[in-house]
Design an enzyme around this catalytic site. Structure first.
Site: not given
Ligand SMILES: NC(=O)c1ccc[n+]([C@@H]2O[C@H](COP(=O)([O-])OP(=O)(O)OC[C@H]3O[C@@H](n4cnc5c(N)ncnc54)[C@H](OP(=O)(O)O)[C@@H]3O)[C@@H](O)[C@H]2O)c1
Length: 441
Positions: A29-30, A146, A150, A215, A219, A317
């Site tokens: 996602t990010v 966090v 924002i 979570d 934060k 998001g």
């Molecule tokens: N989603 C949000 O809205 C949001 C908001 C604020 C902060 N965050 C933070 O941002 C971070 C990422 O979140 P996300 O929602 O983007 O996660 P996500 O959609 O699950 O994506 C994780 C990515 O990391 C890769 N990955 C995970 N474990 C791995 C490993 N062991 N080796 C290699 N690649 C690996 C995955 O590869 P594949 O694509 O091959 O599976 C994927 O591309 C997290 O720390 C989350 O707390 C997220």
């Protein structure tokens, strides 16, 4: 000073700067949102950073997945990304502890600044990573960890840093705020609203992190670390989630003029001494946090000089989070240009933590009672004997011989309040203490 070979050789327009090359760890996602923003807004980002930013390599788990970026960028060897001499900055958006922490440590050891969105990593070992970054004169930025889009961390770190901060209250988890908003507005039970949120993509298949308060705990610990100047022991942060909330509490909240929110609370109790807590809270309808609905996040902040402030917006998001990551990247790029490091937060020793007993708050409590002439008097006496004053009350008959009473108290010490409940539960006219909650406003 940044110990780096600077790609911008001169501030003169005669030298065309080569781009600053980003190694992206994670393309979920990010990561995908960050990639898209760097492409879509390439010109304005370059203008503001003073140098173009390009994604050089991307590390993922599965290189066979269809992606919205050229396949040649991807590798499953994440260490090779942080070791690549053609990567100048590392963005960690994998999440979790393993392998994220080791990769960030390695990137810093390789003298590469790091931007991350990883709240769990920063809450658990952020002070160690920040110290490593400082030793190497590098930036380590984590605005997206966090509040998603924002910009709270930069504001707390820089512009508000001169204030003493007696209190901060945050709605820091969009999933639980969505669930609480729906439970309040529709009267539906937790399980039903959770299933709906999962269907809409607002909650994960395993919602533990969000609805059980982990979570929010990460934060509020990160925010407290910045504001009060040291890491917090996560095990000493009081945590309650929202699973146990009954629809009755939403009914009484409505009748009494309140709404229910999951809050992360940080309070200063003395120099470098704090109390941190996460729990559902009844928030008075005229408090700014009561109007923060659905997946929105907010931080309400009181600084001794600035007064009350509130930040609110989208806490998660792809796009809002990318906005925070790219903002950090631009900051890093500016420091890179100027050969400086802007992430300096002086993380000192661990914060001393105060126990929940010492919280001073108003409280809501709902009792199931026997309908007897002396019921109310005996309960009021028990509260009074424990220094708990009653402010408001709602009574309803729920059966032939049974009633339900909801009270709001005046400000009391939590230790006194909890002891009063133990005494009340033992009264022969009380069937049970059905629920209680802290109150804001
Ligand atoms: N989603 C949000 O809205 C949001 C908001 C604020 C902060 N965050 C933070 O941002 C971070 C990422 O979140 P996300 O929602 O983007 O996660 P996500 O959609 O699950 O994506 C994780 C990515 O990391 C890769 N990955 C995970 N474990 C791995 C490993 N062991 N080796 C290699 N690649 C690996 C995955 O590869 P594949 O694509 O091959 O599976 C994927 O591309 C997290 O720390 C989350 O707390 C997220």
């Amino acid at each position: 000073m940044a110990n780096l070979s600077n790609p911008v050789m001169s501030s003169s327009a005669l030298v065309e700067p080569r781009p600053l090359r980003v190694g992206l760890l994670g393309f979920g996602t990010v990561g995908e949102g960050t990639y898209r923003m760097l492409l879509d807004n390439a010109e304005s980002v370059a203008a503001k950073a003073g140098i173009p930013l390009v994604v050089q390599r991307v590390g993922v788990r599965d290189t066979q997945k269809p992606r919205s970026a050229p396949s040649g960028l991807f590798t499953s060897d994440l260490q090779s990304v942080v070791d690549d001499p053609e990567v100048d900055i590392v963005v960690e958006v994998i999440g979790g502890i393993d392998p994220a922490v080791a990769l960030v440590e390695r990137a810093l050891a390789n003298k590469k600044p790091v931007v991350t969105a990883n709240k769990e990593m920063i809450a658990k070992v952020g002070h160690r990573l920040v110290n490593q970054a400082h030793k190497n004169g590098l930036d380590l930025h984590f605005e997206a960890a966090v509040g998603g889009g924002i910009p709270v961390i930069q504001a707390l770190k820089h512009q508000l840093a001169g204030n003493d901060v007696p209190r901060m209250l945050g709605i820091l988890n969009g999933t639980s705020n969505y669930i609480l908003t729906k439970m309040s507005e529709t009267g539906a039970p937790f399980d039903e609203v959770l299933a709906e949120a999962q269907g809409l993509g607002y909650a994960e298949a395993d919602p533990t992190n969000d609805v059980d308060g982990f979570d929010t705990l990460y934060k509020i610990a990160i925010l407290a670390g910045i504001v009060y100047g040291g890491p917090a022991d996560l095990d000493q942060i009081h945590r309650e989630g929202i699973r146990h909330l009954d629809a009755r509490e939403f009914d009484y909240a409505r009748i009494l003029g309140y709404t229910i929110r999951l809050l992360g609370v940080a309070e200063e109790c003395g120099p470098r001494r704090v109390r941190l807590r996460v729990h559902p809270t009844m928030v008075k309808n005229d408090h700014p946090l009561a109007g923060v609905r659905d997946v929105f996040n907010a931080l309400w902040f009181h600084g001794d000089f600035v007064g009350d402030l509130m930040f609110s917006g989208r806490g998660a998001g792809a796009d809002p989070t990318a906005s925070a990551v790219v903002g950090d990247l631009i900051d890093v790029a500016r420091n890179y240009n100027l050969q400086g490091s802007g992430s300096a937060i002086p993380y000192g020793q661990s914060l001393a933590m105060e126990p929940m007993e010492t919280v001073e708050s108003r409280y809501y409590v709902r009792l199931n009672v026997l309908d007897r002439p002396n019921t109310l008097g005996r309960i009021a006496t028990a509260f009074g004997e424990h220094e708990v004053g009653l402010a408001e009350m709602e009574m309803h008959v729920v059966g032939p011989d049974e009633g339900e009473i909801a009270f709001l108290t005046h400000i009391s010490k939590e230790g006194d309040f909890v002891r009063s409940l133990t005494a009340i539960e033992e009264l022969p006219v009380v069937n049970m203490v059905a629920a209680w909650m802290r109150v804001e406003g």
